[in-house]
Design an enzyme around this catalytic site. Sequence first.
Site, PDB file in Angstrom:
ATOM      1  N   GLY A  38      37.720  22.997 -96.141  1.00 37.41           N
ATOM      2  CA  GLY A  38      37.693  23.007 -94.683  1.00 37.41           C
ATOM      3  C   GLY A  38      36.496  22.320 -94.067  1.00 37.41           C
ATOM      4  O   GLY A  38      36.424  22.161 -92.842  1.00 37.41           O
ATOM      5  N   GLU A  39      35.529  21.906 -94.874  1.00 36.44           N
ATOM      6  CA  GLU A  39      34.338  21.244 -94.358  1.00 36.44           C
ATOM      7  C   GLU A  39      34.708  19.935 -93.673  1.00 36.44           C
ATOM      8  O   GLU A  39      35.540  19.172 -94.160  1.00 36.44           O
ATOM      9  CB  GLU A  39      33.370  20.990 -95.517  1.00 36.44           C
ATOM     10  CG  GLU A  39      32.025  20.422 -95.099  1.00 36.44           C
ATOM     11  CD  GLU A  39      31.085  20.267 -96.290  1.00 36.44           C
ATOM     12  OE1 GLU A  39      30.523  19.173 -96.461  1.00 36.44           O
ATOM     13  OE2 GLU A  39      30.946  21.248 -97.061  1.00 36.44           O
ATOM     14  N   HIS A 129      29.745  27.994 -66.172  1.00 32.26           N
ATOM     15  CA  HIS A 129      29.910  29.391 -65.762  1.00 32.26           C
ATOM     16  C   HIS A 129      28.750  29.840 -64.884  1.00 32.26           C
ATOM     17  O   HIS A 129      28.934  30.645 -63.969  1.00 32.26           O
ATOM     18  CB  HIS A 129      30.017  30.271 -67.007  1.00 32.26           C
ATOM     19  CG  HIS A 129      30.344  31.703 -66.710  1.00 32.26           C
ATOM     20  ND1 HIS A 129      31.522  32.088 -66.113  1.00 32.26           N
ATOM     21  CD2 HIS A 129      29.639  32.848 -66.916  1.00 32.26           C
ATOM     22  CE1 HIS A 129      31.544  33.401 -65.967  1.00 32.26           C
ATOM     23  NE2 HIS A 129      30.412  33.877 -66.437  1.00 32.26           N
ATOM     24  N   LYS A 191      34.580  44.299 -59.058  1.00 30.20           N
ATOM     25  CA  LYS A 191      35.178  44.891 -60.252  1.00 30.20           C
ATOM     26  C   LYS A 191      34.126  45.580 -61.103  1.00 30.20           C
ATOM     27  O   LYS A 191      32.937  45.264 -61.047  1.00 30.20           O
ATOM     28  CB  LYS A 191      35.890  43.816 -61.084  1.00 30.20           C
ATOM     29  CG  LYS A 191      34.955  42.797 -61.726  1.00 30.20           C
ATOM     30  CD  LYS A 191      35.724  41.752 -62.509  1.00 30.20           C
ATOM     31  CE  LYS A 191      34.769  40.724 -63.118  1.00 30.20           C
ATOM     32  NZ  LYS A 191      35.459  39.646 -63.815  1.00 30.20           N
ATOM     33  N   ASP A 221      40.546  33.532 -68.674  1.00 34.85           N
ATOM     34  CA  ASP A 221      40.645  33.811 -70.099  1.00 34.85           C
ATOM     35  C   ASP A 221      41.907  34.625 -70.372  1.00 34.85           C
ATOM     36  O   ASP A 221      42.984  34.082 -70.578  1.00 34.85           O
ATOM     37  CB  ASP A 221      39.384  34.531 -70.575  1.00 34.85           C
ATOM     38  CG  ASP A 221      39.315  34.657 -72.097  1.00 34.85           C
ATOM     39  OD1 ASP A 221      40.294  34.303 -72.785  1.00 34.85           O
ATOM     40  OD2 ASP A 221      38.282  35.121 -72.598  1.00 34.85           O
TER      41      ASP A 221
END
Length: 308
Positions: A38-39, A129, A191, A221
Amino acid sequence: MSSVKIFSGSGTEYLAKKIAHSYGKSLGEVQTNRFSDGEISVHFTESVRGCDVFLIQSTCPPTDNIMELLLMVDAAKRASAATISVIIPYFGYARQDRKDKPRVGIGAKLVANVLTAAGASRVITCELHADQIQGFFDIPVVHLQSSPIFVPYISSLNLDNLVFAAPDVGGSKRARTYAKHFKAEMVICDKYRERANEVASMQVIGDVKDKNVILVDDLVDTAGTLCNAAEIIMEKGAKSVRAICTHPVLSGPAYDRIANSVLDEMIVTDTLKVKANAEKIRVLSVADLFAKGIRKIQDHESISSLFI
């Protein structure tokens, strides 16, 4: 004059092609290979010596995207690129921008550190953000806003009695900017969370009765907050509720929640890929915005004209 070459990581190629086309260039050739474990291995198959290189990759999950981007930066630096500008349409880990409880890491600062250490000359991103994340970098940061994309669309809706809503107190500045531009009112959905991605309670501060409400957020999200806020706003007598969110992270039950919500529609950009034919979701492209940013950087012009 250095020539411009634009390359894409494997995670954001769909957007990089549109940015390159809007700029008037073809994407450069880069190969990303993986070893059996997976590298990741990155190889530019064309010369970048003396070029102004722009590397496009959102640092979204999985974290392989970050590693691939770092390897691209390192490869370009070792291949003697003149400058290496990293275009990160969605800057992942941006929600980890402070120590909100003891013994936690600050992921946004860590990603900033490794990008700088790898050899990036500049970062170009959209709708962070928190604005202060720009200060985590010791290299120039071009922080584009999504308002030039959303404002024309909102204007095209011709909505009367328009009200902008922040889904939480932290998003009030973003919502106020839109409200000021449209000379409209603003409300806040206050909230309380007991744990991440789970809202315990919410209430609306302000009047929404008989209003067309637009919720404004930087990202969506799991869509729990936005859908709860939309439901409460409708219970308070609003005529309609829409949402504009720059980054469609859309994890877990997000697609189902949006489809089954009281939202008329959710307008997002293509900083992250959205499922085809997703119900109630409209996608607007940031490609032209980033292409204009690249051109102004190369022409040594101010980017202030890209803001509303």
